[in-house]
Write a protein that holds these residues in place. Structure first.
Motif, mmCIF file in Angstrom:
data_model
loop_
_atom_site.group_PDB
_atom_site.id
_atom_site.type_symbol
_atom_site.label_atom_id
_atom_site.label_comp_id
_atom_site.label_asym_id
_atom_site.label_seq_id
_atom_site.Cartn_x
_atom_site.Cartn_y
_atom_site.Cartn_z
ATOM 1 N N THR A 177 0.828 -1.206 0.000
ATOM 2 C CA THR A 177 0.000 0.000 0.000
ATOM 3 C C THR A 177 0.865 1.259 0.000
ATOM 4 N N LYS A 178 2.107 1.124 0.457
ATOM 5 C CA LYS A 178 3.032 2.267 0.461
ATOM 6 C C LYS A 178 4.346 1.830 -0.187
ATOM 7 N N SER A 179 5.359 1.548 0.613
ATOM 8 C CA SER A 179 6.662 1.165 0.085
ATOM 9 C C SER A 179 6.691 -0.330 -0.259
#
Length: 221
Positions: A177-179
Protein backbone atom coordinates in the motif's frame (compact mmCIF):
# COMPACT_ATOMS: atom_id res chain seq x y z
CA UNK A 1 27.98 -32.83 27.59
CA UNK A 2 30.35 -35.19 25.79
CA UNK A 3 33.61 -33.45 24.91
CA UNK A 4 34.76 -36.64 23.21
CA UNK A 5 31.86 -36.60 20.74
CA UNK A 6 31.96 -32.82 20.34
CA UNK A 7 35.60 -33.15 19.27
CA UNK A 8 34.55 -35.69 16.64
CA UNK A 9 32.22 -33.04 15.26
CA UNK A 10 34.89 -30.32 15.38
CA UNK A 11 37.35 -32.58 13.58
CA UNK A 12 34.88 -33.47 10.81
CA UNK A 13 34.76 -31.75 7.42
CA UNK A 14 31.01 -31.08 7.71
CA UNK A 15 29.63 -27.79 6.45
CA UNK A 16 29.21 -25.24 9.27
CA UNK A 17 25.44 -25.71 9.68
CA UNK A 18 25.66 -29.52 9.80
CA UNK A 19 28.61 -29.30 12.17
CA UNK A 20 26.73 -26.97 14.53
CA UNK A 21 23.78 -29.36 14.69
CA UNK A 22 26.00 -32.41 15.30
CA UNK A 23 27.89 -30.58 18.05
CA UNK A 24 24.63 -29.35 19.59
CA UNK A 25 23.45 -32.97 19.94
CA UNK A 26 26.83 -33.94 21.41
CA UNK A 27 26.56 -31.07 23.87
CA UNK A 28 23.42 -32.68 25.31
CA UNK A 29 24.79 -36.23 25.14
CA UNK A 30 26.76 -38.39 27.54
CA UNK A 31 29.90 -40.20 26.39
CA UNK A 32 27.74 -43.05 25.09
CA UNK A 33 26.11 -40.57 22.71
CA UNK A 34 22.71 -40.71 24.41
CA UNK A 35 20.43 -37.72 25.02
CA UNK A 36 16.83 -36.57 24.64
CA UNK A 37 16.68 -32.79 24.02
CA UNK A 38 13.64 -31.23 22.40
CA UNK A 39 13.96 -30.17 18.78
CA UNK A 40 13.43 -26.55 19.75
CA UNK A 41 16.32 -26.76 22.22
CA UNK A 42 18.56 -28.29 19.56
CA UNK A 43 17.65 -25.58 17.06
CA UNK A 44 18.28 -22.87 19.64
CA UNK A 45 21.65 -24.29 20.66
CA UNK A 46 22.79 -24.70 17.04
CA UNK A 47 21.42 -21.24 16.11
CA UNK A 48 19.51 -22.62 13.11
CA UNK A 49 15.87 -22.64 12.09
CA UNK A 50 13.63 -25.56 12.98
CA UNK A 51 13.28 -26.26 9.28
CA UNK A 52 17.01 -26.61 8.63
CA UNK A 53 17.58 -28.55 11.84
CA UNK A 54 14.90 -31.14 11.05
CA UNK A 55 16.24 -31.78 7.56
CA UNK A 56 19.75 -32.34 8.89
CA UNK A 57 18.48 -34.60 11.66
CA UNK A 58 16.71 -36.69 9.03
CA UNK A 59 19.89 -36.77 6.93
CA UNK A 60 21.96 -37.89 9.95
CA UNK A 61 19.41 -40.58 10.72
CA UNK A 62 19.25 -41.82 7.13
CA UNK A 63 23.04 -42.18 7.14
CA UNK A 64 23.09 -43.97 10.48
CA UNK A 65 25.03 -41.18 12.16
CA UNK A 66 22.28 -41.01 14.78
CA UNK A 67 19.43 -43.26 15.76
CA UNK A 68 16.23 -41.96 17.28
CA UNK A 69 13.41 -43.42 19.31
CA UNK A 70 10.17 -41.70 20.28
CA UNK A 71 9.71 -41.23 24.02
CA UNK A 72 6.27 -41.08 25.63
CA UNK A 73 4.90 -39.49 28.78
CA UNK A 74 3.04 -41.46 31.44
CA UNK A 75 -0.30 -40.36 29.96
CA UNK A 76 0.63 -41.82 26.56
CA UNK A 77 1.34 -38.53 24.79
CA UNK A 78 4.53 -38.01 22.82
CA UNK A 79 7.53 -36.51 24.58
CA UNK A 80 10.91 -35.73 23.02
CA UNK A 81 13.00 -38.07 20.89
CA UNK A 82 15.76 -40.21 22.35
CA UNK A 83 18.98 -39.72 20.36
CA UNK A 84 21.87 -42.15 20.11
CA UNK A 85 24.98 -40.96 18.28
CA UNK A 86 26.99 -43.65 16.52
CA UNK A 87 30.54 -42.46 17.13
CA UNK A 88 31.86 -45.25 14.89
CA UNK A 89 29.88 -44.08 11.86
CA UNK A 90 31.89 -43.76 8.67
CA UNK A 91 29.30 -41.45 7.14
CA UNK A 92 30.20 -38.29 9.04
CA UNK A 93 31.54 -36.67 5.88
CA UNK A 94 30.52 -33.42 4.20
CA UNK A 95 29.67 -34.92 0.81
CA UNK A 96 27.59 -37.76 2.23
CA UNK A 97 25.72 -35.54 4.68
CA UNK A 98 25.01 -32.79 2.13
CA UNK A 99 23.80 -35.33 -0.44
CA UNK A 100 21.48 -36.87 2.16
CA UNK A 101 20.30 -33.40 3.19
CA UNK A 102 19.51 -32.38 -0.38
CA UNK A 103 17.83 -35.71 -1.07
CA UNK A 104 15.50 -35.15 1.85
CA UNK A 105 14.69 -31.63 0.67
CA UNK A 106 13.65 -32.83 -2.75
CA UNK A 107 9.92 -32.92 -3.10
CA UNK A 108 8.22 -36.24 -3.65
CA UNK A 109 4.87 -35.99 -5.33
CA UNK A 110 1.95 -37.24 -3.33
CA UNK A 111 -1.62 -36.93 -4.54
CA UNK A 112 -3.99 -34.75 -2.59
CA UNK A 113 -7.74 -35.01 -2.94
CA UNK A 114 -8.85 -31.47 -3.85
CA UNK A 115 -8.50 -29.29 -6.93
CA UNK A 116 -7.17 -25.84 -7.72
CA UNK A 117 -7.33 -23.83 -10.91
CA UNK A 118 -4.17 -22.91 -12.79
CA UNK A 119 -3.54 -21.01 -16.03
CA UNK A 120 -3.11 -22.71 -19.39
CA UNK A 121 0.14 -22.31 -21.31
CA UNK A 122 1.74 -19.91 -18.83
CA UNK A 123 -0.97 -17.25 -19.11
CA UNK A 124 -1.82 -15.05 -16.17
CA UNK A 125 -4.44 -16.26 -13.76
CA UNK A 126 -7.73 -15.06 -15.24
CA UNK A 127 -11.07 -16.82 -14.97
CA UNK A 128 -11.45 -17.32 -18.75
CA UNK A 129 -8.13 -19.15 -19.10
CA UNK A 130 -8.20 -21.57 -16.19
CA UNK A 131 -7.50 -25.29 -16.24
CA UNK A 132 -8.56 -27.58 -13.40
CA UNK A 133 -5.98 -30.08 -12.21
CA UNK A 134 -5.59 -32.32 -9.21
CA UNK A 135 -2.85 -30.74 -7.15
CA UNK A 136 0.04 -32.64 -5.70
CA UNK A 137 1.37 -32.03 -2.23
CA UNK A 138 5.09 -32.01 -1.52
CA UNK A 139 6.25 -34.63 0.95
CA UNK A 140 9.52 -35.89 2.39
CA UNK A 141 9.47 -39.45 3.69
CA UNK A 142 9.65 -39.78 7.46
CA UNK A 143 8.92 -36.17 8.40
CA UNK A 144 6.01 -35.39 10.65
CA UNK A 145 3.00 -33.59 9.21
CA UNK A 146 3.79 -30.30 10.96
CA UNK A 147 7.07 -30.23 9.09
CA UNK A 148 5.70 -31.21 5.68
CA UNK A 149 3.35 -28.27 6.14
CA UNK A 150 6.04 -25.59 6.49
CA UNK A 151 6.02 -23.72 9.80
CA UNK A 152 8.87 -21.34 8.93
CA UNK A 153 11.67 -20.96 6.39
CA UNK A 154 15.39 -20.48 6.69
CA UNK A 155 17.29 -17.78 4.79
CA UNK A 156 18.28 -20.17 1.99
CA UNK A 157 14.65 -21.14 1.39
CA UNK A 158 13.50 -17.51 1.45
CA UNK A 159 16.11 -16.60 -1.17
CA UNK A 160 15.04 -19.53 -3.34
CA UNK A 161 11.28 -19.00 -3.27
CA UNK A 162 10.67 -15.35 -2.48
CA UNK A 163 10.42 -13.81 -5.96
CA UNK A 164 7.81 -16.34 -7.12
CA UNK A 165 6.00 -16.25 -3.78
CA UNK A 166 5.76 -12.44 -3.85
CA UNK A 167 4.35 -12.56 -7.39
CA UNK A 168 1.81 -15.11 -6.17
CA UNK A 169 0.80 -12.83 -3.29
CA UNK A 170 0.29 -9.96 -5.72
CA UNK A 171 -1.88 -12.20 -7.89
CA UNK A 172 -4.22 -12.91 -4.97
CA UNK A 173 -4.45 -9.27 -3.93
CA UNK A 174 -1.70 -9.01 -1.30
CA UNK A 175 0.05 -5.85 -2.49
CA UNK A 176 2.06 -3.02 -1.02
CA UNK A 177 0.00 0.00 0.00
CA UNK A 178 3.03 2.27 0.46
CA UNK A 179 6.66 1.17 0.08
CA UNK A 180 7.07 -2.04 -1.94
CA UNK A 181 10.52 -2.67 -0.46
CA UNK A 182 9.22 -2.35 3.12
CA UNK A 183 6.35 -4.68 2.24
CA UNK A 184 8.78 -7.26 0.82
CA UNK A 185 11.06 -7.00 3.85
CA UNK A 186 8.13 -7.52 6.21
CA UNK A 187 7.02 -10.64 4.32
CA UNK A 188 10.57 -12.02 4.35
CA UNK A 189 10.73 -11.48 8.11
CA UNK A 190 7.36 -13.19 8.53
CA UNK A 191 8.59 -16.23 6.58
CA UNK A 192 11.66 -16.52 8.77
CA UNK A 193 9.75 -16.28 12.05
CA UNK A 194 6.80 -18.41 10.91
CA UNK A 195 4.01 -15.80 10.94
CA UNK A 196 0.79 -17.82 10.76
CA UNK A 197 -1.11 -16.18 7.89
CA UNK A 198 2.08 -15.70 5.84
CA UNK A 199 2.94 -19.38 6.16
CA UNK A 200 -0.62 -20.36 5.23
CA UNK A 201 -0.21 -18.31 2.05
CA UNK A 202 3.20 -19.86 1.43
CA UNK A 203 1.87 -23.41 1.71
CA UNK A 204 -0.98 -22.49 -0.64
CA UNK A 205 1.64 -21.09 -3.03
CA UNK A 206 3.58 -24.40 -2.98
CA UNK A 207 0.43 -26.34 -3.80
CA UNK A 208 -0.46 -23.88 -6.56
CA UNK A 209 3.08 -24.03 -7.99
CA UNK A 210 3.08 -27.82 -8.06
CA UNK A 211 -0.31 -27.84 -9.75
CA UNK A 212 0.83 -25.25 -12.27
CA UNK A 213 3.97 -27.24 -13.14
CA UNK A 214 1.90 -30.40 -13.52
CA UNK A 215 -0.52 -28.62 -15.85
CA UNK A 216 2.34 -27.22 -17.93
CA UNK A 217 3.83 -30.70 -18.32
CA UNK A 218 0.44 -32.01 -19.43
CA UNK A 219 0.07 -29.20 -21.99
CA UNK A 220 3.49 -29.90 -23.53
CA UNK A 221 3.14 -33.71 -23.50
Amino acid sequence: MSLKIMNIGFASDLKPTAKLIYIAIADFANDDGECFPSKSKLAEKASVSMSTMKYYLRAFENLGIIKTEQLYRSNGSKSSLFYKIDIQSKNLEKLKVENAYQECRKSKIKKKSHNVTVPKDGEKKENKNLLKVTIQKSNCDGLESSYINHQSLDEEEVAKYFADFYSYLNSIGVVATKSKQMHMNRIKANLLKGHKSTMENFNDFLLYQTAYDTAQESNTA
